[in-house]
Design an enzyme around this catalytic site. Structure first.
Site, short mmCIF file in Angstrom:
data_model
loop_
_atom_site.label_atom_id
_atom_site.label_comp_id
_atom_site.label_asym_id
_atom_site.label_seq_id
_atom_site.Cartn_x
_atom_site.Cartn_y
_atom_site.Cartn_z
N ARG A 50 0.81 -1.22 0.00
CA ARG A 50 0.00 0.00 0.00
C ARG A 50 0.86 1.29 0.00
NH1 ARG A 50 -5.06 -0.31 2.18
NH2 ARG A 50 -4.36 -2.02 3.48
N LYS A 158 0.40 -19.31 3.81
CA LYS A 158 -0.61 -19.73 4.77
C LYS A 158 -1.10 -18.50 5.53
CE LYS A 158 0.34 -21.36 8.71
NZ LYS A 158 0.88 -21.08 10.04
N ASP A 187 4.04 -24.50 2.33
CA ASP A 187 4.06 -24.96 3.71
C ASP A 187 5.55 -25.08 4.03
OD1 ASP A 187 4.36 -26.75 5.96
OD2 ASP A 187 2.22 -27.11 5.78
N HIS A 188 6.08 -24.13 4.78
CA HIS A 188 7.54 -24.06 4.86
C HIS A 188 8.16 -25.29 5.53
CE1 HIS A 188 6.92 -22.51 8.96
NE2 HIS A 188 8.19 -22.77 9.20
N LYS A 192 12.00 -27.81 4.82
CA LYS A 192 13.06 -28.09 5.80
C LYS A 192 13.83 -29.32 5.35
CE LYS A 192 10.61 -26.14 9.78
NZ LYS A 192 11.43 -25.08 10.37
N GLU A 226 7.29 -25.26 20.86
CA GLU A 226 7.97 -23.96 20.75
C GLU A 226 8.10 -23.38 22.15
OE1 GLU A 226 6.98 -21.44 17.10
OE2 GLU A 226 5.12 -22.45 17.53
N ASP A 245 -3.03 -23.15 13.16
CA ASP A 245 -1.73 -22.55 12.87
C ASP A 245 -0.66 -23.61 12.58
OD1 ASP A 245 0.01 -20.22 12.76
OD2 ASP A 245 0.87 -20.92 14.65
N HIS A 250 1.38 -27.86 8.95
CA HIS A 250 2.74 -28.38 9.12
C HIS A 250 2.76 -29.80 9.69
CE1 HIS A 250 3.68 -24.31 8.28
NE2 HIS A 250 3.58 -23.84 9.51
N LYS A 350 2.75 -23.67 22.09
CA LYS A 350 3.64 -22.53 22.32
C LYS A 350 3.93 -22.42 23.81
CE LYS A 350 2.53 -19.84 18.25
NZ LYS A 350 3.77 -19.98 17.49
C1 BG6 Z 1 4.33 -20.70 11.36
C2 BG6 Z 1 3.34 -20.39 12.46
O1 BG6 Z 1 3.69 -21.24 10.24
O2 BG6 Z 1 5.29 -21.63 11.84
C3 BG6 Z 1 4.05 -19.86 13.68
O3 BG6 Z 1 2.39 -19.45 12.00
C4 BG6 Z 1 5.13 -20.81 14.12
O4 BG6 Z 1 3.12 -19.65 14.74
C5 BG6 Z 1 6.04 -21.17 12.94
O5 BG6 Z 1 5.87 -20.20 15.14
C6 BG6 Z 1 7.01 -22.26 13.34
O6 BG6 Z 1 7.93 -22.43 12.32
P1 BG6 Z 1 9.40 -23.00 12.64
O7 BG6 Z 1 10.01 -23.15 11.29
O8 BG6 Z 1 10.04 -21.95 13.50
O9 BG6 Z 1 9.20 -24.28 13.37
#
Ligand code: BG6
Length: 498
Positions: A50, A158, A187-188, A192, A226, A245, A250, A350
């Site tokens: 923006r 996501k 989906d990261h 990995k 986490e 989330d 994941h 978390k």
């Molecule tokens: C994200 C979530 O997709 O993945 C976060 O939205 C989370 O809440 C994160 O902390 C965790 O990713 P990683 O790679 O740090 O395990």
């Protein structure tokens, strides 16, 4: 170790170019790809958001981001100069059709200057409310269809939907404008290195696969813990929670790689067919049984890694009576030949005691106990796949304790990425962006898989609409609520001590 391949010329157009994701992940990853010469000289990035800003101002902002979030301590000035020349910016409102006309003009100019051959990636790094809108606008501006001989792809971040219905609606919206083969749902976790290694571990070795079934495996545990809290994302997280989330995307992706059958090949279709097929066999959870199979938790104040931290309800952007779960644990069954009767216990939370993601495959006891005189009961064999940190794989087995008596103790056989390969694994976003440039969607989530994930959690989301009366129900810095322990202990099993 890395793929010796260079991507096609292309422009990456990032929607949401001033946001957190662009600064933390996308730009540092694209910079690294250039540093490693994995992208060609005919490559450029066009950011849009923006705010009004010049190309120069955008470059300064991105330089700071790469300095702060990039993997190198010092930015290489000569690489930066060549990277900066390829960075452009356009300000505008995503709702405004004029922005897309400006994008078109700018893309044509970049194509001319850098000989991009018309190849484009649109990256939706915006708030999810804009995903459908931007896709539609791209369609209306005739930007979705590639020029002859060129390609156009769209990466969608996501969260992909909020529930089954919204995910289906978003898929439909995308499908109106793009063909499925153009859509890359990121989906990261799939990027990995340790998650990719699940395929290698299972299918490049002959010794594990024969044991990978109900005859030898007692159960599977997947823990995603986490130590961090919501880190200023309270407003987003309030509408998400741990199930949406982490678990639906994941954790399910990782689970499917453990549960899937061997694919016919490593093609995107074969791999994703098998993952989807595995998830199809997950036993449905009728609403009235949700309590037996899924538990939720929310952290209160506590001490994490030596620091006193506030409870979730005290975080900025969070409702002081919030019923959003920051912890979820599930028991799933795959009703198929391989896994009949083998529970998969999944948990994610978390503000737990530490940061660790691992998969533990616990094997059955030996069929006959020979060592009845040993002073301790035999421990089961466990295969532990550590996704992060301390990436590696450990196999635990029983060995004789040296001495006159026959005493058995568990010992470990260890593989560690660091000591075996001495290389730092590449960031997930580097791999995934590069794969998209190559047109390889193996490590991206397919439409059916995303929808299936939502379908599995739908009854849990429904049951959890009812406010939780016992929240907060775990102290920050612990391993989650008591009910998570009961979930597994009722079955005569235990979560691993991590
Ligand atoms: C994200 C979530 O997709 O993945 C976060 O939205 C989370 O809440 C994160 O902390 C965790 O990713 P990683 O790679 O740090 O395990």
């Amino acid at each position: 170790m890395r793929l010796e391949r260079t991507a096609d010329p292309c422009v990456v157009l990032i929607f949401g170019a001033t946001g957190d994701l662009t600064r933390r992940k996308l730009l540092p990853a694209l910079y690294r790809l250039m540093q490693q010469r994995l992208v060609p000289a005919e490559f450029a990035i066009l950011g849009t958001a923006r705010h009004a800003m010049s190309d120069e101002e955008f470059r300064t902002l991105m330089k700071e981001a790469i300095g702060e979030f990039g993997s190198d301590d010092v930015l290489d000035e000569s690489i930066w100069q060549s990277f900066a020349k390829r960075l452009f910016y356009l300000g505008g409102d995503f709702k405004d059709a004029a922005l897309y006309q400006n994008i078109k003009t700018k893309l044509t100019a970049i194509d001319g200057d850098f000989d991009m051959r018309g190849n484009r990636i649109f990256y939706l790094a915006t708030a999810p409310d804009y995903f459908g809108l931007v896709a539609r606008q791209l369609g209306d501006a005739k930007l979705a269809k590639p020029a002859k001989g060129a390609w156009t792809r769209i990466i969608v971040e996501k969260p992909f939907g909020h529930d089954l219905e919204s995910a289906r609606a978003l898929n439909k919206e995308l499908a109106r404008v793009f063909e499925e083969k153009q859509v890359y749902r990121i989906d990261h976790y799939l990027g990995k290195e340790t998650v990719q290694n699940l395929l290698a571990f299972r299918f490049a070795n002959s010794i594990f696969e024969p044991l990978w079934n109900r005859q030898y495996i007692d159960h599977v545990q997947i823990t995603n813990a986490e130590a961090l809290g919501v880190e200023g994302r309270g407003a987003y997280y309030e509408h998400a929670g741990a199930l949406r989330d982490m678990i639906q995307n994941h954790v399910f992706q990782v689970t499917s790689l453990i549960a899937m059958e061997p694919p016919a090949s490593l093609s995107a279709t074969s791999v994703r067919d098998e993952k989807a097929k595995a998830m199809q066999s997950v036993r449905a959870l009728p609403l009235e049984t949700v309590r037996e199979f899924a538990i939720r938790g929310q952290y209160g104040p506590g001490i994490v890694l030596g620091d006193t931290v506030p409870g979730y309800r005290e975080e900025p952007g969070v409702n002081p009576n919030s019923s959003t779960e920051t912890f979820a644990a599930l028991k799933l069954y795959f009703d198929n030949w391989r896994w009949a009767g083998v529970p998969f216990y999944l948990r994610s939370g978390k503000r737990l005691q530490k940061h660790v993601t691992e998969i533990a495959i616990e094997f059955k006891e030996v069929p006959h106990r020979l060592f009845t005189d040993s002073d301790a009961p035999l421990q089961p064999n466990i295969l532990i796949i550590r996704i992060q940190p301390n990436e590696g794989i450990t196999l635990r087995f029983g060995a004789k304790l040296p001495g006159q008596a026959m005493r058995i103790r568990p010992v470990n056989m260890d593989f560690r990425y660091g000591s075996s390969f001495g290389l730092k694994p590449p960031e997930a976003y580097e791999r995934l962006l590069l794969d998209c440039m190559f047109g390889d969607s193996t490590l991206y989530a397919r439409r059916d898989m995303v929808e299936r994930g939502w379908e599995i959690v739908a009854p849990i989301l429904e049951a959890w609409k009812k406010p939780a009366e016992d929240f907060p129900n775990y102290e920050a810095g612990t391993w989650g609520p008591g009910a998570a322990f009961e979930l597994i202990e009722r079955d005569g099993r235990k979560w691993r001590k991590l």
